[in-house]
Design a protein around this motif. Structure first.
Motif, PDB file in Angstrom:
ATOM      1  N   ARG A  59      47.979  34.238  24.397  1.00  0.00           N
ATOM      2  CA  ARG A  59      46.918  34.145  25.408  1.00  0.00           C
ATOM      3  C   ARG A  59      45.896  35.255  25.227  1.00  0.00           C
ATOM      4  NH1 ARG A  59      51.482  32.964  29.408  1.00  0.00           N
ATOM      5  NH2 ARG A  59      51.423  30.697  29.661  1.00  0.00           N
ATOM      6  N   ARG A  63      42.014  34.519  24.218  1.00  0.00           N
ATOM      7  CA  ARG A  63      40.946  34.987  25.111  1.00  0.00           C
ATOM      8  C   ARG A  63      39.925  35.834  24.373  1.00  0.00           C
ATOM      9  NH1 ARG A  63      44.006  37.326  28.489  1.00  0.00           N
ATOM     10  NH2 ARG A  63      43.708  39.500  27.850  1.00  0.00           N
ATOM     11  N   GLU A  64      40.419  36.667  23.451  1.00  0.00           N
ATOM     12  CA  GLU A  64      39.535  37.604  22.744  1.00  0.00           C
ATOM     13  C   GLU A  64      39.101  37.100  21.374  1.00  0.00           C
ATOM     14  OE1 GLU A  64      38.410  40.125  24.278  1.00  0.00           O
ATOM     15  OE2 GLU A  64      39.755  40.092  26.019  1.00  0.00           O
ATOM     16  N   SER A 174      47.083  27.652  23.965  1.00  0.00           N
ATOM     17  CA  SER A 174      46.884  27.968  25.381  1.00  0.00           C
ATOM     18  C   SER A 174      47.932  28.927  25.921  1.00  0.00           C
ATOM     19  CB  SER A 174      46.931  26.679  26.200  1.00  0.00           C
ATOM     20  OG  SER A 174      48.212  26.053  26.052  1.00  0.00           O
ATOM     21  N   ARG A 451      40.149  27.884  18.998  1.00  0.00           N
ATOM     22  CA  ARG A 451      39.515  29.193  18.822  1.00  0.00           C
ATOM     23  C   ARG A 451      39.686  29.727  17.406  1.00  0.00           C
ATOM     24  NH1 ARG A 451      38.242  32.447  23.006  1.00  0.00           N
ATOM     25  NH2 ARG A 451      37.015  33.439  21.362  1.00  0.00           N
TER      26      ARG A 451
END
Length: 473
Positions: A59, A63-64, A174, A451
């Motif tokens: 996660r 996110r980053e 996710s 991502r």
């Protein structure tokens, strides 16, 4: 640590201070393949201890936008676990619990860090009637890693190790956990098989944290019969005939070239098991008779008594797990060994054999030349071209690289599939494959890794970051 301090602190909060590092010695070890070629760099190493920690790290990375490269034993001679775009290397070795063994249905569930040596030892002590297909790899190689890269081993009659997976637990992009097969509620053989979304993707679609694999009966006696093959044109029929009997657990061909000889020596090794001496004697007789007609000069397949080989040679062939395997591949005694692998149909073996021999002669390689392992009942083989070299000899290293490139060209020229292809070679494979297949791979990768954090540079169209550059700097 500079601008990446935040990531270091965040990883420490998740996994603990003792299990995060950005020190040069870790970067040196994890940024290279075991053969000694330095090909990548990264920011931090983390060793999670639980699936919950893996979830938190994923996660954070999603996110980053920080890449994650999962590592098992880190022993592949391809650069599948070398960080190509910096970020985080996630070593799974702390997660090494053997969670479940079902003797009746013959399966086990293990965490991703369980090694071959640990599981073999555990079965010998607690479940002596069971065994796994042991890879020709050091004992520290992980069960999970070997299964996920189409590894093969001593029970090749049952197929490649990827075909022995019957369940997975995977952390998705996710951070959610997905459980399949025996890692969930049961085998579900009549359900859509989703394990293929993670096998042979080199960690590019999720982080596997648990694996369920098939187990097989252990018999009281195990032997190897050895035959000398004179003509490589006879290899396909030799494999086809012997696998049709159904009584073998493994078929392995080994070829080597000695300095004083212009021709390689090729040995066919047949591994058999039995529960009684009488059964073993019958199998031994049947297999010997199988090649009795192959006596034509120049094309014979002749039995070679085990007594002609040193005891250590025979013991090493039968050893489980493999101890000291690095000595057999480090022929140059220079600490370097590389190979190029291919999945081939049987009829392509002679062309691969002869083409590989020409490459070895061209670049002056002697010693081990090939291993050829049967997969299934003669359905295909894994053919490996071996190129030992000296790490401290630039000329030796350059010859290995040139020979490896030509071996890849040979494989593609005979319609073979490069096994464990490195990132740059993956791009060539993608460019040459059927457009519909390529587009489906692109869509699966995009959906499973939107991502682009999971081992980027593998099975995607991005150009790998230049070696030595950090993701965060």
């Amino acid at each position: 640590m500079g601008s990446s301090d935040w990531l270091y602190r965040a990883l420490q909060e998740i996994a603990g201070r003792d299990f995060v590092s950005g020190e040069p010695e870790e970067k040196y070890i994890y940024g290279r393949i075991p053969s000694g070629v330095r090909t990548g760099d990264f920011d931090y190493l983390v060793l999670p201890g639980t699936v919950q920690q893996v979830q938190k790290i994923v996660r954070l990375a999603a996110r980053e936008g920080v890449p994650i490269v999962p590592v098992g034993g880190g022993l592949s001679l391809s650069d599948l676990t070398v960080p190509l775009k910096g970020g985080i290397v996630m070593d799974m070795k702390r997660m090494d619990a053997i969670l479940r063994v079902n003797e009746q249905s013959r399966f086990a569930v293990v965490e991703a860090g369980v090694s071959i040596g640990k599981l073999v030892g555990y079965f010998q002590q607690h479940h002596p009637r069971l065994r796994i297909s042991v890879a020709d790899a050091p004992p520290s190689a992980t069960i999970c890693g070997n299964c996920l890269i189409y590894g093969s081993g001593h029970l090749s009659k049952y197929g490649a190790h990827s075909e022995m997976i019957n369940g997975l637990e995977v952390v998705l992009h996710s951070g959610e956990v997905c459980r399949l097969g025996y890692c969930a509620d049961g085998p579900g053989p009549c359900l859509p098989d989703l394990t293929g979304l993670f096998a042979n993707w080199f960690g590019g679609t999720g982080i596997v944290t648990k694996l369920s694999l098939k187990l097989y009966p252990r018999h009281r006696f195990r032997e190897v019969l050895i035959f000398k093959i004179e003509n490589p044109d006879t290899i396909p029929e030799a494999i086809q005939r012997v696998t049709a009997t159904g009584i073998l657990e493994d078929v392995l061909i080994f070829a080597m070239k000695q300095k004083e000889s212009s021709l390689p020596m090729t040995l066919l090794q047949l591994f058999i098991t039995a529960d009684t001496p009488r059964e073993m004697a019958l199998k031994r007789e049947l297999l010997t008779d199988l090649y009795a007609h192959c006596q034509n000069r120049g094309s014979s397949i002749l039995p070679v008594p085990n007594s002609l080989f040193p005891d250590k040679f025979i013991d090493d062939l039968l050893a489980e797990p493999k101890l000291g395997i690095e000595g057999s591949v480090d022929n140059r005694k220079g600490g370097g060994s590389a190979y190029v692998g291919a999945s081939l149909p049987l009829e392509k073996i002679p062309a691969a054999y002869r083409g590989g021999l020409e490459i070895s002669r061209k670049y002056g390689f002697t010693g081990p030349l090939y291993t050829i392992r049967n997969i299934g009942l003669g359905h295909s083989v894994i053919f490996t071209f071996m190129y030992p070299y000296s790490r401290d000899d630039p000329e030796s290293f350059a010859r290995m690289q040139k020979a490896s490139r030509e071996a890849v060209q040979l494989i593609q020229g005979i319609d073979g599939v490069v096994w464990k292809a490195a990132a740059e070679k993956q791009k060539e494979i993608l460019a040459a494959m059927d457009p519909g297949n390529r587009e489906l791979i692109r869509r699966v990768k995009q959906e499973m890794d939107p991502r682009g954090i999971f081992n980027p540079g593998n099975w995607d169209h991005d150009v790998p970051r230049e070696s030595g550059k950090s993701f965060l700097n």
